[in-house]
Design a protein around this motif. Structure first.
Motif, PDB file in Angstrom:
ATOM      1  N   THR A  69     -25.654  32.453  -0.938  1.00  0.00           N
ATOM      2  CA  THR A  69     -25.235  33.808  -1.307  1.00  0.00           C
ATOM      3  C   THR A  69     -23.866  34.213  -0.766  1.00  0.00           C
ATOM      4  O   THR A  69     -23.194  35.043  -1.376  1.00  0.00           O
ATOM      5  CB  THR A  69     -26.283  34.832  -0.815  1.00  0.00           C
ATOM      6  OG1 THR A  69     -26.470  34.670   0.601  1.00  0.00           O
ATOM      7  CG2 THR A  69     -27.618  34.617  -1.514  1.00  0.00           C
ATOM      8  N   ASP A  70     -23.446  33.654   0.376  1.00  0.00           N
ATOM      9  CA  ASP A  70     -22.148  34.027   0.950  1.00  0.00           C
ATOM     10  C   ASP A  70     -21.031  33.388   0.126  1.00  0.00           C
ATOM     11  O   ASP A  70     -20.896  32.158   0.107  1.00  0.00           O
ATOM     12  CB  ASP A  70     -22.045  33.576   2.402  1.00  0.00           C
ATOM     13  CG  ASP A  70     -23.035  34.302   3.301  1.00  0.00           C
ATOM     14  OD1 ASP A  70     -23.566  35.348   2.865  1.00  0.00           O
ATOM     15  OD2 ASP A  70     -23.291  33.820   4.424  1.00  0.00           O
ATOM     16  N   ASP A  71     -20.220  34.197  -0.498  1.00  0.00           N
ATOM     17  CA  ASP A  71     -19.211  33.707  -1.442  1.00  0.00           C
ATOM     18  C   ASP A  71     -18.233  32.714  -0.797  1.00  0.00           C
ATOM     19  O   ASP A  71     -18.200  31.540  -1.129  1.00  0.00           O
ATOM     20  CB  ASP A  71     -18.472  34.916  -2.013  1.00  0.00           C
ATOM     21  CG  ASP A  71     -17.507  34.553  -3.135  1.00  0.00           C
ATOM     22  OD1 ASP A  71     -17.167  33.372  -3.270  1.00  0.00           O
ATOM     23  OD2 ASP A  71     -17.081  35.450  -3.857  1.00  0.00           O
ATOM     24  N   THR A  73     -15.295  32.114  -1.288  1.00  0.00           N
ATOM     25  CA  THR A  73     -14.362  31.453  -2.202  1.00  0.00           C
ATOM     26  C   THR A  73     -12.929  31.504  -1.684  1.00  0.00           C
ATOM     27  O   THR A  73     -12.191  30.522  -1.773  1.00  0.00           O
ATOM     28  CB  THR A  73     -14.437  32.085  -3.606  1.00  0.00           C
ATOM     29  OG1 THR A  73     -15.749  31.897  -4.129  1.00  0.00           O
ATOM     30  CG2 THR A  73     -13.433  31.450  -4.550  1.00  0.00           C
ATOM     31  N   ARG A 107     -27.018  23.966  -5.968  1.00  0.00           N
ATOM     32  CA  ARG A 107     -26.283  24.058  -7.233  1.00  0.00           C
ATOM     33  C   ARG A 107     -26.727  22.942  -8.182  1.00  0.00           C
ATOM     34  O   ARG A 107     -27.001  23.186  -9.355  1.00  0.00           O
ATOM     35  CB  ARG A 107     -24.771  23.932  -6.972  1.00  0.00           C
ATOM     36  CG  ARG A 107     -23.926  24.038  -8.241  1.00  0.00           C
ATOM     37  CD  ARG A 107     -22.449  23.763  -7.953  1.00  0.00           C
ATOM     38  NE  ARG A 107     -21.874  24.675  -6.976  1.00  0.00           N
ATOM     39  CZ  ARG A 107     -21.515  25.929  -7.240  1.00  0.00           C
ATOM     40  NH1 ARG A 107     -21.691  26.426  -8.449  1.00  0.00           N
ATOM     41  NH2 ARG A 107     -20.977  26.680  -6.291  1.00  0.00           N
ATOM     42  N   SER A 120     -25.770  33.263  -5.578  1.00  0.00           N
ATOM     43  CA  SER A 120     -25.142  34.526  -5.925  1.00  0.00           C
ATOM     44  C   SER A 120     -24.077  34.279  -6.983  1.00  0.00           C
ATOM     45  O   SER A 120     -23.653  33.144  -7.226  1.00  0.00           O
ATOM     46  CB  SER A 120     -24.509  35.164  -4.691  1.00  0.00           C
ATOM     47  OG  SER A 120     -23.397  34.395  -4.251  1.00  0.00           O
ATOM     48  N   ASP A 121     -23.618  35.342  -7.607  1.00  0.00           N
ATOM     49  CA  ASP A 121     -22.597  35.206  -8.643  1.00  0.00           C
ATOM     50  C   ASP A 121     -21.326  34.571  -8.083  1.00  0.00           C
ATOM     51  O   ASP A 121     -20.711  33.707  -8.712  1.00  0.00           O
ATOM     52  CB  ASP A 121     -22.293  36.582  -9.241  1.00  0.00           C
ATOM     53  CG  ASP A 121     -21.332  36.499 -10.412  1.00  0.00           C
ATOM     54  OD1 ASP A 121     -21.667  35.840 -11.417  1.00  0.00           O
ATOM     55  OD2 ASP A 121     -20.227  37.094 -10.329  1.00  0.00           O
ATOM     56  N   GLY A 122     -20.945  34.991  -6.855  1.00  0.00           N
ATOM     57  CA  GLY A 122     -19.749  34.430  -6.251  1.00  0.00           C
ATOM     58  C   GLY A 122     -19.869  32.943  -5.979  1.00  0.00           C
ATOM     59  O   GLY A 122     -18.942  32.173  -6.238  1.00  0.00           O
ATOM     60  N   VAL A 123     -21.008  32.513  -5.457  1.00  0.00           N
ATOM     61  CA  VAL A 123     -21.224  31.091  -5.188  1.00  0.00           C
ATOM     62  C   VAL A 123     -21.314  30.316  -6.495  1.00  0.00           C
ATOM     63  O   VAL A 123     -20.796  29.190  -6.616  1.00  0.00           O
ATOM     64  CB  VAL A 123     -22.486  30.886  -4.330  1.00  0.00           C
ATOM     65  CG1 VAL A 123     -22.792  29.402  -4.169  1.00  0.00           C
ATOM     66  CG2 VAL A 123     -22.304  31.530  -2.955  1.00  0.00           C
ATOM     67  N   THR A 124     -21.952  30.898  -7.500  1.00  0.00           N
ATOM     68  CA  THR A 124     -22.057  30.240  -8.803  1.00  0.00           C
ATOM     69  C   THR A 124     -20.677  29.908  -9.359  1.00  0.00           C
ATOM     70  O   THR A 124     -20.449  28.814  -9.893  1.00  0.00           O
ATOM     71  CB  THR A 124     -22.812  31.139  -9.796  1.00  0.00           C
ATOM     72  OG1 THR A 124     -24.150  31.324  -9.317  1.00  0.00           O
ATOM     73  CG2 THR A 124     -22.859  30.523 -11.180  1.00  0.00           C
ATOM     74  N   LYS A 125     -19.732  30.825  -9.204  1.00  0.00           N
ATOM     75  CA  LYS A 125     -18.397  30.649  -9.780  1.00  0.00           C
ATOM     76  C   LYS A 125     -17.444  29.883  -8.860  1.00  0.00           C
ATOM     77  O   LYS A 125     -16.333  29.539  -9.272  1.00  0.00           O
ATOM     78  CB  LYS A 125     -17.799  32.019 -10.100  1.00  0.00           C
ATOM     79  CG  LYS A 125     -18.566  32.780 -11.179  1.00  0.00           C
ATOM     80  CD  LYS A 125     -17.989  34.172 -11.359  1.00  0.00           C
ATOM     81  CE  LYS A 125     -18.727  34.939 -12.447  1.00  0.00           C
ATOM     82  NZ  LYS A 125     -18.210  36.332 -12.569  1.00  0.00           N
ATOM     83  N   ARG A 126     -17.857  29.614  -7.641  1.00  0.00           N
ATOM     84  CA  ARG A 126     -16.942  29.071  -6.632  1.00  0.00           C
ATOM     85  C   ARG A 126     -16.419  27.682  -6.972  1.00  0.00           C
ATOM     86  O   ARG A 126     -15.228  27.395  -6.808  1.00  0.00           O
ATOM     87  CB  ARG A 126     -17.644  29.052  -5.266  1.00  0.00           C
ATOM     88  CG  ARG A 126     -16.755  28.597  -4.123  1.00  0.00           C
ATOM     89  CD  ARG A 126     -17.463  28.789  -2.795  1.00  0.00           C
ATOM     90  NE  ARG A 126     -18.629  27.927  -2.639  1.00  0.00           N
ATOM     91  CZ  ARG A 126     -19.587  28.144  -1.735  1.00  0.00           C
ATOM     92  NH1 ARG A 126     -19.529  29.202  -0.936  1.00  0.00           N
ATOM     93  NH2 ARG A 126     -20.601  27.308  -1.628  1.00  0.00           N
TER      94      ARG A 126
END
Length: 342
Positions: A69-71, A73, A107, A120-126
């Motif tokens: 969950t922690d982005d 990026t 992932r 999380s969305d941030g981790v998904t896009k990282r």
């Protein structure tokens, strides 16, 4: 050359390492060698590790210290920038570079995460953000996510109760690296000097995460089926002369899982290997190689530098994340690269 493989334990669905000292311990465990390393860990270390495992569906285990969950990026992109500065220095000495980032197990194998647990969305896009940053810098970062996604559905992508990707995923990523190297121009050396691959074998034993569980949980999780190659040449370093390509990384690229052997087979050239404990970190591991007599005697034509996504946000100066002897400022790291390659 030694490394350590990963280790966890599953008390709750999403426990996390809470302080830097404990996280560094877990990173060490995450790189421990497959055979017997767990039994050599002190009991206090085992207890700390046991509180940082995610128990997923179908008896799958995930590392709780790699946050879903922690982005982070922005820090990962800083690492990409530092990698680029490093590879520019290597390029000035005629050494090509290809970067490999082993994706989060969560992932690559999201289907077995616990109910209600997701990136999380941030981790998904990282990962895509890192690749885009690398592309903007003309940095060769292979799409390991796509390579692993392409592994046959009948094969595991990561080992169920272990930190590591499977032998099939290791080979899929190595094949992707070989294509990237081929696109950079002809390799030196002679055809026929690559590793000959052995047959696939099945070995049954506890994964490194399961091995850290309390006895009742360990028994419930059960042993894993490790599908790996039998030795086709000397492990990790091909017979046939000085390495044309050097792999530098952690336990994901250890000989047991077959990454360097597959790469050597695919490029048909000798491949060398430098791998270290997880808490040494990728920055110091590269210096270990560049400052070694082996590099001085025979600089390679290319270096394949491997990272773990779950550690990408940690630069060389990340005190508490790396072993104390591995911590240094980014400027000090670059200065040592410059001196080693002079």
């Amino acid at each position: 050359m030694t490394d350590s493989s990963s280790s966890f334990q599953p008390p709750s669905v999403h426990a996390r390492a809470v302080d830097s000292g404990r996280r560094r311990l877990l990173l060490t465990l995450a790189a421990a060698p497959f055979a017997g390393a767990v039994s050599m860990m002190p009991r206090r270390a085992l207890a700390a590790a046991s509180s940082s495992v995610i128990e997923g569906r179908n008896l799958w285990l995930y590392p709780g210290w790699e946050s879903l969950t922690d982005d982070a990026t922005a820090d990962c992109l800083k690492a990409i920038d530092l990698i680029h500065q490093t590879t520019d220095k290597l390029a000035a000495r005629g050494i090509r570079s290809v970067i490999v980032v082993a994706p989060l197990k969560g992932r690559a194998c999201a289907e077995n995460l616990p109910a209600g647990v997701a990136l999380s969305d941030g981790v998904t896009k990282r990962f895509a953000a890192m690749r885009a940053q690398a592309a903007s810098l003309n940095l060769a970062l292979v799409d390991s996510v796509a390579a692993i996604a392409g592994v046959d559905a009948s094969q595991e992508k990561y080992i169920r109760a272990d930190y590591h990707w499977s032998g099939h995923s290791a080979e899929a990523v190595a094949s992707r690296v070989a294509k990237r190297l081929a696109g950079m121009g002809p390799l030196k050396g002679s055809a026929g000097s690559g590793t000959r691959l052995g047959k696939w074998n099945e070995e049954v034993r506890y994964g490194d995460l399961a091995a850290l569980l309390p006895p009742d949980k360990k028994q419930a999780v059960g042993k894993d089926h490790f599908i790996v190659r039998s030795a086709g040449a000397s492990p990790g370093l091909v017979d046939g002369g000085a390495p044309v390509v050097q792999v530098v990384g952690n336990s994901m690229v250890q000989p047991y899982l077959g990454f360097p052997q597959k790469l050597s087979n695919a490029i048909d050239r000798p491949v060398g290997l430098t791998w270290t404990f997880g808490d040494t970190g990728p920055w110091k591991t590269l210096l270990n190689y560049l400052e070694s007599p082996a590099y001085k005697a025979n600089p390679p034509q290319a270096i394949v530098w491997q990272f773990n996504e779950g550690q990408m946000m940690n630069l060389p100066s990340a005190a508490g994340q790396w072993d104390a002897t591995s911590v240094m400022s980014e400027d000090a790291f670059l200065a040592r690269v410059t001196k080693a390659t002079a």
